[in-house]
Design a protein around this motif. Structure first.
Motif, mmCIF file in Angstrom:
data_model
loop_
_atom_site.group_PDB
_atom_site.id
_atom_site.type_symbol
_atom_site.label_atom_id
_atom_site.label_comp_id
_atom_site.label_asym_id
_atom_site.label_seq_id
_atom_site.Cartn_x
_atom_site.Cartn_y
_atom_site.Cartn_z
ATOM 1 N N UNK A 108 21.405 1.686 -3.420
ATOM 2 C CA UNK A 108 22.001 2.511 -2.375
ATOM 3 C C UNK A 108 20.999 3.524 -1.854
ATOM 4 N N UNK A 109 21.121 3.846 -0.574
ATOM 5 C CA UNK A 109 20.267 4.860 0.045
ATOM 6 C C UNK A 109 20.724 6.241 -0.401
ATOM 7 N N UNK A 110 19.870 7.246 -0.349
ATOM 8 C CA UNK A 110 20.235 8.597 -0.771
ATOM 9 C C UNK A 110 21.419 9.132 0.019
ATOM 10 N N UNK A 111 22.380 9.736 -0.697
ATOM 11 C CA UNK A 111 23.586 10.245 -0.074
ATOM 12 C C UNK A 111 23.277 11.276 0.996
ATOM 13 N N UNK A 112 22.345 12.193 0.723
ATOM 14 C CA UNK A 112 22.083 13.281 1.661
ATOM 15 C C UNK A 112 21.499 12.769 2.966
ATOM 16 N N UNK A 113 20.946 11.569 2.947
ATOM 17 C CA UNK A 113 20.410 10.981 4.171
ATOM 18 C C UNK A 113 21.466 10.195 4.925
ATOM 19 N N UNK A 114 21.965 9.138 4.318
ATOM 20 C CA UNK A 114 22.796 8.175 5.039
ATOM 21 C C UNK A 114 24.145 8.745 5.483
ATOM 22 N N UNK A 115 24.669 9.732 4.773
ATOM 23 C CA UNK A 115 25.981 10.280 5.107
ATOM 24 C C UNK A 115 25.887 11.667 5.737
ATOM 25 N N UNK A 116 24.676 12.142 5.953
ATOM 26 C CA UNK A 116 24.480 13.534 6.351
ATOM 27 C C UNK A 116 25.027 13.867 7.732
ATOM 28 N N UNK A 117 25.184 12.874 8.599
ATOM 29 C CA UNK A 117 25.654 13.129 9.959
ATOM 30 C C UNK A 117 27.102 12.698 10.162
ATOM 31 N N UNK A 118 27.783 12.351 9.071
ATOM 32 C CA UNK A 118 29.185 11.962 9.150
ATOM 33 C C UNK A 118 30.086 13.187 9.080
ATOM 34 N N UNK A 119 31.185 13.129 9.816
ATOM 35 C CA UNK A 119 32.237 14.129 9.660
ATOM 36 C C UNK A 119 32.910 13.872 8.318
ATOM 37 N N UNK A 120 33.042 14.908 7.492
ATOM 38 C CA UNK A 120 33.594 14.780 6.138
ATOM 39 C C UNK A 120 32.776 13.775 5.321
ATOM 40 N N UNK A 121 31.497 14.106 5.151
ATOM 41 C CA UNK A 121 30.555 13.195 4.487
ATOM 42 C C UNK A 121 30.987 12.831 3.073
ATOM 43 N N UNK A 122 31.570 13.790 2.335
ATOM 44 C CA UNK A 122 31.995 13.503 0.964
ATOM 45 C C UNK A 122 33.059 12.436 0.902
ATOM 46 N N UNK A 123 34.029 12.493 1.817
ATOM 47 C CA UNK A 123 35.088 11.485 1.862
ATOM 48 C C UNK A 123 34.523 10.119 2.234
ATOM 49 N N UNK A 124 33.599 10.107 3.192
ATOM 50 C CA UNK A 124 32.994 8.838 3.605
ATOM 51 C C UNK A 124 32.220 8.213 2.448
ATOM 52 N N UNK A 125 31.492 9.046 1.697
ATOM 53 C CA UNK A 125 30.702 8.536 0.567
ATOM 54 C C UNK A 125 31.590 7.923 -0.511
ATOM 55 N N UNK A 126 32.854 8.361 -0.568
ATOM 56 C CA UNK A 126 33.785 7.766 -1.514
ATOM 57 C C UNK A 126 34.415 6.486 -1.009
ATOM 58 N N UNK A 127 34.195 6.181 0.268
ATOM 59 C CA UNK A 127 34.817 5.000 0.872
ATOM 60 C C UNK A 127 33.862 3.837 1.073
ATOM 61 N N UNK A 128 32.595 4.143 1.351
ATOM 62 C CA UNK A 128 31.617 3.090 1.636
ATOM 63 C C UNK A 128 30.294 3.391 0.943
ATOM 64 N N UNK A 129 29.465 2.371 0.828
ATOM 65 C CA UNK A 129 28.121 2.548 0.286
ATOM 66 C C UNK A 129 27.155 1.612 0.993
ATOM 67 N N UNK A 130 25.899 2.013 1.050
ATOM 68 C CA UNK A 130 24.847 1.197 1.640
ATOM 69 C C UNK A 130 24.112 0.490 0.503
ATOM 70 N N UNK A 131 24.006 -0.829 0.613
ATOM 71 C CA UNK A 131 23.301 -1.617 -0.411
ATOM 72 C C UNK A 131 22.207 -2.450 0.240
ATOM 73 N N UNK A 132 21.153 -2.691 -0.511
ATOM 74 C CA UNK A 132 20.130 -3.650 -0.090
ATOM 75 C C UNK A 132 20.640 -5.049 -0.407
ATOM 76 N N UNK A 133 20.617 -5.938 0.587
ATOM 77 C CA UNK A 133 21.131 -7.299 0.411
ATOM 78 C C UNK A 133 20.001 -8.257 0.038
ATOM 79 N N UNK A 134 19.051 -8.427 0.948
ATOM 80 C CA UNK A 134 17.884 -9.252 0.689
ATOM 81 C C UNK A 134 16.836 -8.926 1.745
ATOM 82 N N UNK A 135 15.698 -9.583 1.640
ATOM 83 C CA UNK A 135 14.595 -9.291 2.564
ATOM 84 C C UNK A 135 14.852 -9.783 3.980
ATOM 85 N N UNK A 136 15.819 -10.682 4.155
ATOM 86 C CA UNK A 136 16.144 -11.196 5.482
ATOM 87 C C UNK A 136 17.131 -10.273 6.186
ATOM 88 N N UNK A 137 18.269 -9.976 5.524
ATOM 89 C CA UNK A 137 19.294 -9.134 6.137
ATOM 90 C C UNK A 137 19.006 -7.649 5.961
#
Length: 417
Positions: free
Chosen positions: A2-31
């Motif tokens: 997962x990407x750092x929370x302070x980066x990927x969610x930093x521009x979301x309204x209610x970032x803490x709630x969003x971080x509890x709902x979704x996460x960013x994952x690395x899939x593979x080198x293609x996607x």
């Protein structure tokens, strides 16, 4: 991963709630990376609301008198002013004018260059983020000013319908230049997907079309807008400038705002007697017919922006989410189109509804030419070669659409009234 929370969610309204709902994952080198649900998400639910790192109105859109806040892209015309201009009927009066949310009394101009903002808050935010580095002052109408020369060159190379703006790139540089923590902003921009040198050149070709031969001129003019050393010098060498094009061309999200659209939605929500509802609906239907006859499809204030979390969403021909801009500004709402289970990837579509109904061959052709990838979503994987036949009608439509530039389809989808 997962990407750092302070980066990927930093521009979301209610970032803490969003971080509890979704996460960013690395899939593979293609996607690369993707966005995944951490909990059950119901159809119709807003998954997150996010503001962009940077945004800019399209230059032709501005030139054609689509008035938008220079910071948040909020439409500045009242719904009635907007309807009069788009329909070409100067004496038009809208019923229920109280439903218009535009507040002209709050609008402010930059005291130096007279660029307009929807509020003092947006004027100050723009000055703090990028505008001090790009303000033209009394040279706003001077055709020889470096920024105006850059704008004119871009307009001569990138005709409507627009899919990007050189000023979005200029604002990226200005943001880093003005920032106290320059390394932090460079890190934020580095989260957007990167491309190989060949792909970067191909994207630049697609953005500029036949005008790609003028790329060196655009590069020279771009260099001239910042006349002092900044920590983004890699964007000023030819290779770095192409990478900047690729970053914006690959990750730029179309933004559409409309005071008229907000007024129409407010009218739809009114509880009216049947005869009044019929009369209002008939008025709105006729208004859109008049607008279509006068203006065509270009209804909105349009621009593009870079959204950190939204940029993690991959494409699917059967998307379970879509982006919209219901607040008449640059706030992106990602809404669920269907129920999404925990662990399921959240995908949007880079194609409009009509394109998603085409054959797999046609969909792949659009995605390959405009976005440089081959789709492997469940819909594409399940279709057999027997069903994968392009009709004569599709081939004719594809031929007519060959002149369209990268991102037109996504922009149209995101900016429909």
């Amino acid at each position: 991963m997962a990407a750092p929370l302070d980066d990927m969610f930093s521009l979301c309204v209610d970032a803490g709630k969003v971080a509890g709902s979704v996460e960013v994952r690395f899939i593979d080198n293609v996607k690369g990376k993707g966005l995944f649900a951490k909990r059950s998400i119901k159809k119709g639910e807003t998954i997150f609301v996010e503001r962009p790192l940077v945004a800019a109105q399209f230059l032709w859109n501005f030139l054609y008198k689509y008035k938008a806040c220079d910071f948040c892209l909020r439409a500045l015309e009242t719904a009635e002013e907007n309807a009069r201009r788009l329909s070409g009927i100067p004496g038009l009066s809208l019923p229920h004018p109280e439903l218009c949310r535009v507040r002209p009394e709050l609008h402010q101009a930059c005291p130096q260059c007279q660029v307009m903002y929807c509020s003092s808050e947006c004027r100050q935010a723009a000055a703090d983020q990028y505008h001090r580095a790009l303000c033209l002052g009394p040279s706003q109408e001077d055709p020889d000013h470096p920024i105006n020369k850059l704008k004119d060159a871009w307009r001569s190379m990138h005709y409507p319908p627009e899919t990007s703006s050189i000023m979005l790139m200029a604002r990226m540089v200005a943001v880093v230049k003005q920032a106290k923590d320059k390394a932090h902003w460079q890190k934020l921009f580095s989260h957007f997907c990167s491309r190989t040198a060949n792909e970067e050149e191909e994207i630049a070709h697609k953005l500029l079309g036949e005008q790609f031969r003028e790329f060196s001129l655009l590069h020279t003019l771009f260099e001239s807008i910042v006349n002092e050393s900044v920590p983004v010098l890699q964007w000023f060498v030819p290779e770095g400038f192409r990478s900047l094009f690729a970053l914006v061309g690959t990750n730029g999200q179309g933004i559409g705002t409309s005071s008229l659209s907000q007024w129409v939605h407010a009218c739809d929500a009114l509880e009216l007697p049947a005869h009044q509802r019929e009369h209002l609906d008939s008025f709105i239907d006729q208004l859109y017919k008049d607008i279509e006859k006068e203006t065509g499809d270009f209804l909105n204030c349009e621009g593009s922006g870079l959204f950190l979390l939204q940029s993690s969403c991959n494409h699917s021909c059967i998307p379970n989410a879509e982006a919209s801009f219901p607040d008449n500004n640059f706030l992106l709402h990602l809404g669920a189109l269907s129920d999404i289970a925990p662990g399921e990837e959240i995908c949007i579509s880079y194609l409009d509804c009509c394109q998603r109904d085409r054959s797999r061959h046609s969909r792949h052709k659009i995605l390959r030419e405009n976005y440089l990838f081959v789709c492997s979503c469940p819909k594409c994987a399940s279709q057999t070669d027997e069903l994968d036949v392009t009709s004569e009608e599709e081939e004719e439509e594809e031929g007519e659409a060959e002149g369209e530039t990268e991102g037109d389809e996504l922009e149209d989808e995101m900016t429909d009234v």
